[in-house]
Design an enzyme around this catalytic site. Sequence first.
Site, short mmCIF file in Angstrom:
data_model
loop_
_atom_site.label_atom_id
_atom_site.label_comp_id
_atom_site.label_asym_id
_atom_site.label_seq_id
_atom_site.Cartn_x
_atom_site.Cartn_y
_atom_site.Cartn_z
CB SER A 270 -0.92 0.01 1.22
OG SER A 270 -1.82 -1.08 1.16
NE ARG B 82 -32.74 -29.36 6.67
CZ ARG B 82 -31.50 -29.79 6.84
NH1 ARG B 82 -30.56 -29.46 5.99
NH2 ARG B 82 -31.19 -30.56 7.86
CB THR C 66 -5.54 -7.32 1.39
OG1 THR C 66 -5.59 -8.51 0.61
CG2 THR C 66 -5.87 -7.64 2.84
CD GLU D 244 -7.53 -1.78 -7.58
OE1 GLU D 244 -7.88 -0.59 -7.59
OE2 GLU D 244 -6.73 -2.25 -8.41
#
Lengths: 702, 702
Positions: B168, B339, B450, B452
Amino acid sequence: MTTVSDRPTSVPTAAPAAGVSALASEADAEVDVAYLTDHLLGRWSELRQVARGIAGDPRFAKIEGQTMAESRARVLNQLKLLVEEAQVLRAFPERLGGKNDAGGNIAGFEELLAADPSLQIKAGVQWGLFGAAILHLGTPDQHDRLLPGAMSVAVPGAFAMTETGHGSDVASIATTATYDEQAGEFVIHTPFRAAWKDYLGNAGEHGTAAVVFAQLITGGVNHGVHAFYVTIRETLPDGAAGAFVPGVGGEDDGLKGGLNGIDNGRLYFDQVRVPREDLLARYGQVAADGTYTSPIGSPGRRFFTMLGSLVQGRVSLDGAAGVASKIALATAIRYGNERRQFTGASETEETVLLDYAEHQRRLIPLIAEAYAGHFAHDRLLDLFHAVFSGEMDTPESREDLETMAAALKPISTWRALETLQTAREACGGAGFLTENRLVSLRADFDVYATFEGDNTVLLQLVGKRLLADYAADFKAIDGIGMARFVVERAADTVLYKTPLVRATQTIVDTGSVRRAAGHLRGETAQRELLTDRVEAMVADLATALRPASKLDRGKAAALFNAHQHELIEAARAHSDLLQWEAFTKALADVRDPGTVQVLTWVRDLYGLTVIEKNLAWYLINGRLSGQRARTVTSYIDRLVARLRPHAQSLVDSFGYGPEHIRAAIATGAEQVRQDEAREYYRQQRASGDAPTHEKTIKKAAR
Amino acid sequence: MTTVSDRPTSVPTAAPAAGVSALASEADAEVDVAYLTDHLLGRWSELRQVARGIAGDPRFAKIEGQTMAESRARVLNQLKLLVEEAQVLRAFPERLGGKNDAGGNIAGFEELLAADPSLQIKAGVQWGLFGAAILHLGTPDQHDRLLPGAMSVAVPGAFAMTETGHGSDVASIATTATYDEQAGEFVIHTPFRAAWKDYLGNAGEHGTAAVVFAQLITGGVNHGVHAFYVTIRETLPDGAAGAFVPGVGGEDDGLKGGLNGIDNGRLYFDQVRVPREDLLARYGQVAADGTYTSPIGSPGRRFFTMLGSLVQGRVSLDGAAGVASKIALATAIRYGNERRQFTGASETEETVLLDYAEHQRRLIPLIAEAYAGHFAHDRLLDLFHAVFSGEMDTPESREDLETMAAALKPISTWRALETLQTAREACGGAGFLTENRLVSLRADFDVYATFEGDNTVLLQLVGKRLLADYAADFKAIDGIGMARFVVERAADTVLYKTPLVRATQTIVDTGSVRRAAGHLRGETAQRELLTDRVEAMVADLATALRPASKLDRGKAAALFNAHQHELIEAARAHSDLLQWEAFTKALADVRDPGTVQVLTWVRDLYGLTVIEKNLAWYLINGRLSGQRARTVTSYIDRLVARLRPHAQSLVDSFGYGPEHIRAAIATGAEQVRQDEAREYYRQQRASGDAPTHEKTIKKAAR
């Protein structure tokens, strides 16, 4: 109840007994990694080491990227290798080559997760479910006849309990086993599609037999769920599974989110006949004339006794969850101590990730949770062994064991998923690469949250048990007897029992909790706060649900449903307390002063983290003032900072080597890269060749 | 700032404008699914429908269980099909065959997740990163020369920004591009192992070019990070990628936790020469003689401008996160409505899962979150389009856009992971089968948290922006000017700006929040509580960090670090508020009274869920009394129960069909199985053939 965990520590030492006086001073405190590693190996140290040897052996390691077919074949072969090389048959009777060692067997078994969760679970299906069902539900004659094939894997077997339409509600399964007295046979039958057996390991491909759970019907009476040994496939001359035998059919469950080394599948039975002798008959027999008899008169108690004998699955998943969490933390902490990102305090040196407060906040409390889970699991395993070895096999201790397993397995498996995910994110893009293992482990581990008892369903069972104990305790004592009642209960009863001993105390002195909260860091205050929460929640629930007994079925169910969430929360609170107590008790066995000091901080961090998660409850219910509540978070911040230098030692002490962790970023490779980069820049600065930054020039020109 | 989202609703209608008066009565309220489905398609309705057509086409669907090689080849081929059949080039200039339609392009693009996340991300790499970098960082000449190959996928390209040692922290990347004025070329070089480019889509196998980010050095001066167009592999006669060109090397990243249809890889450059013309020169040019010029004087602002032009990645991930959450909920709600498990209110009828309070508690608030995320994303997309179409392209609106994207993408991607996991667990063992898709989607989606921009890093950016705005606001106004300042800010500014307008109000009237909290259900009270939290957290942080300006670098960094966790929490609170405001504003556009009534409950549930998550904060800080705090949970319980009958309509309105959901359990198959089972038992009871239960006999005998 006796204390079953007074085991010898594996390193006898002359160090002073643990206690406040023996704590190392804060500055000196350090973890003795060799000591703690050995200490954590615990009661079945040698067996764990054997299992770790296996788990670190490349022949047993998961090969990432294999196709489902390759992976299934490899894991089946590994099972056979385990029979030869590992001590995987310890739980079985000595006369059949086992060791009658229930606890040691589980201790070794759970370590297999480090090799490959598929291997752990395939082994669990074969010996822990299929084999164990024969062992626990069968008679000695049936053991002699059926166990050898199960033990040697000559007969890979499925554990055919779950149906597509009935997961955790085993009592309602629809498969029937109707006795035909003319033929002396049971007729196993699947009445409709929802009654197909589903998700069964070994059913997709490898299994030649199955233990099939079905409603036993004889003479027009349904005696409830019983287990039957049923051949499902032919065995080919080379020992492999062939086609389904007539009447049996099924489907492969195909690809799954993980555990693709296991051939899960579906089975159905179309009027399949099995001999009368193949009803596993320990808890229920049918005579040739169709007469049913059972050593347990009550059908309800019989059902729970039969199911209870299978508690070892939950016990071992609790342990395996611990292994998964530890491997994840070992990876993320190592990487966090080596990887650098952004400059902070220094112009030139970048900061290692674990020096960031948020990184610490995400990972270090998870270390504390892993330790709490570890020590609680030790106690669970002790209790399991005490019950299954016969040392303490009473209905009461069996029930305690089931409750404890149901309280710990949900929390530890969810924790492992959270820990794996947090570790993966803490490693960024590298965490997403399979070469760093975290994603692979998480994918395989995912289903642990819903199999062997769905986590939510298990917590409900715990909640109901808490309520039942609450009612029973208060029914049995009157006002005068209360003091005696408190005294009679052993202090560590809380580890196996619901913590109602304290409820009475609170009633006597409602002021104590609030006063004690002044010293949040202290053991007493933590205990009071954690205990008080369970008691108060259970008491509130009991009050809220009291009218149910006077309501009709529909209204009672609605009332119960309206409080389902609180019931589950109470069970969680109980589980938190169990773990805190186990951790606290374990501190007394740690002989190294530095280690016990650091572990005491870890225990405090665990306790305060639990309190912080439930802070609103403590505030709303007047257990903590706003001012005190604020200090919870600041204590946590301080503890996290204090533990930061010990994070590496704490995860190193888990004792997993690179052969278990198998993450490229946890091998020191990142340190080498970072050192190379820093050296490059150091030399560049020293040489004067570094380009000037435009920024610097602009600043100088201003 | 103008309001950019006053878009026409896609269904003009004569129904009364929404508002309290137009709400349907509680009993009558029903979602008009056709209307809401259409309404949710929003501003770029047609483009979304085209994209959903593609996403539901089997040619674009992920084939589960393919090998990595098969999957990569398939997805590359799909990219080429997209060029022909979808409208994937809309963001590009009209003269090159695009539509210059930034917002519409993203609207369609994010829907591709439903086909296969690998396809979405591979398309994102090719057009949203590689192509977009040329578009946004290049000059018109460079567009003409380089874009056609990127657009047609004749040149598959990598976006070579991230390095193994710098994720980053892009400003610190170590790759250099040194200008050689003799040759008129840049020399791209990787100085050490940590500077290898890493995790790059298209770099592992298919890419023949890359946009490489490197420190631009000319005349001994480092002008900071710039982008260069670099050929990395030969193009073979058949158009496929051949060997690396001389000087370029790399590695395949291999298997990942998901997205294995994308060939991520690593690249390094050993003195690779590129012509001067291949510096993407919009924000920085180097003349033949080595002179550097830029339209942006400040190197810092230049860097952020260049990076800011790539915000569309985050915008589209926010949208894709919404798609993933919606598909997960559509699956789990359908299954939860079909269900059955355990009998409750009835002796014979089992209860559907979604009638259990805990099941509702786990899933229904996630529906509310999905709606909040949806409407917030609509506003983000509006703002993105306004900026990138040039309608509102100011430095301030760009900064607002970046902050909003950084505030929403982390929360929506984490939410999608939580929703996928909760849905998977809510479907039990069936949820773990790949045929029900949830595990596959989750595995592919994992890395969205995590990439971009790491979620934690992005939230820090938001926190810093909140602090900066806070300081700027208060620097600019004195006591007397305050009232004017409040009035001047438009009421809906909060959607793009930090919500500091309210901070001043709180200072004026500190009592207002506490008074308003009397009506927690009301819109005003929710707004007050959510806004107040952001303001108070930011104000507290500003006070705590004030001394930093007087400290040396090391101490200032330590002070900042000590408050990193609170900074991130403040950013989360801001994101929560953004979403709540967007949801609230969106209610005014809903024309159907029944729908708006149900959606108002959904909005309330969202708001109260956020408040409940932060209840301890409200209590500690005196915003809610213990008594009021208790009512938060009971309001939530009531809202969940009230919304339960609408759960199916609410997820049906997301508009995804079976061709998008692709989960075997969400096709009605479970309903068929349950109906068959119930009919079997009904007939058995009617016939009188049902076996008697042993339990019943025993009870009768008593």
